[in-house]
Design a protein around this motif. Sequence first.
Motif, PDB file in Angstrom:
ATOM      1  N   SER A  58      40.599  38.519 -48.186  1.00 32.74           N
ATOM      2  CA  SER A  58      40.212  38.537 -46.772  1.00 32.74           C
ATOM      3  C   SER A  58      38.690  38.461 -46.680  1.00 32.74           C
ATOM      4  N   ASN A  59      38.181  38.463 -45.462  1.00 34.04           N
ATOM      5  CA  ASN A  59      36.727  38.404 -45.251  1.00 34.04           C
ATOM      6  C   ASN A  59      36.110  37.236 -46.018  1.00 34.04           C
ATOM      7  N   ASN A  66      37.029  42.988 -40.758  1.00 31.61           N
ATOM      8  CA  ASN A  66      38.133  43.874 -40.403  1.00 31.61           C
ATOM      9  C   ASN A  66      37.692  45.275 -40.007  1.00 31.61           C
ATOM     10  N   ASN A  67      36.400  45.482 -39.882  1.00 31.59           N
ATOM     11  CA  ASN A  67      35.897  46.782 -39.473  1.00 31.59           C
ATOM     12  C   ASN A  67      36.358  47.066 -38.047  1.00 31.59           C
ATOM     13  N   TYR A  99      35.632  52.938 -48.693  1.00 26.80           N
ATOM     14  CA  TYR A  99      35.916  52.029 -47.588  1.00 26.80           C
ATOM     15  C   TYR A  99      36.572  50.772 -48.151  1.00 26.80           C
ATOM     16  N   ASN A 100      37.691  50.379 -47.576  1.00 23.89           N
ATOM     17  CA  ASN A 100      38.392  49.169 -47.969  1.00 23.89           C
ATOM     18  C   ASN A 100      38.078  48.086 -46.929  1.00 23.89           C
ATOM     19  N   ASP A 102      38.993  45.097 -46.883  1.00 21.56           N
ATOM     20  CA  ASP A 102      40.144  44.237 -46.592  1.00 21.56           C
ATOM     21  C   ASP A 102      40.941  44.756 -45.395  1.00 21.56           C
ATOM     22  N   SER A 103      41.003  46.095 -45.251  1.00 19.89           N
ATOM     23  CA  SER A 103      41.776  46.681 -44.152  1.00 19.89           C
ATOM     24  C   SER A 103      40.895  47.279 -43.064  1.00 19.89           C
ATOM     25  N   LYS A 105      39.620  50.274 -43.356  1.00 16.41           N
ATOM     26  CA  LYS A 105      39.951  51.705 -43.347  1.00 16.41           C
ATOM     27  C   LYS A 105      39.236  52.434 -44.476  1.00 16.41           C
ATOM     28  N   TYR A 107      39.322  55.977 -47.030  1.00 13.70           N
ATOM     29  CA  TYR A 107      40.254  56.898 -47.666  1.00 13.70           C
ATOM     30  C   TYR A 107      39.474  57.921 -48.492  1.00 13.70           C
ATOM     31  N   LYS A 127      45.754  58.369 -49.524  1.00  9.05           N
ATOM     32  CA  LYS A 127      46.197  58.339 -48.129  1.00  9.05           C
ATOM     33  C   LYS A 127      47.324  59.352 -48.038  1.00  9.05           C
TER      34      LYS A 127
END
Length: 141
Positions: A58-59, A66-67, A99-100, A102-103, A105, A107, A127
């Motif tokens: 992604s990105n 995706n932030n 920080y991911n 791709d999503s 999010k 964790y 998670k």
Amino acid sequence: MKHCILLIISCIFVSSSSISPDTYIGKWKITGGSVIEIYQEGKFFYGKIHKRTEKPISNLNGLDNNNPLKELQNRPLLGMIILDKLVYEDGALSGGTIYNADSGKSYNVKVWINNDDKNTCYIRAYKSVLFKTFEAKRVNN
């Protein structure tokens, strides 16, 4: 003499199995190709994206698309902090987040180094009760 030999052997064992905070500092290539640079500021450890994988999922434009915060979606991924405010304790880094991109999010995270191979570390994102662990190899400059 017997006690001296025993003391020497125990010192060798203790020093060879201990992981110091400095052991974490450097560049680490995660399985998949991305490279994270871990560094320390004060008592906290951080990790920033040093290099992206050649085949991102992604990105694709290299931005934090995706932030969930609109104002951050145009920031570049390279140089972005993804490991935030980890603290060294009992040989591992924990207490911070990962920080991911791709999503979009974050964790809870724990990072530790393999006692038998100080060039291998593990990054575990949590998670709730679920977790995912990534292996990373030290990158020599």
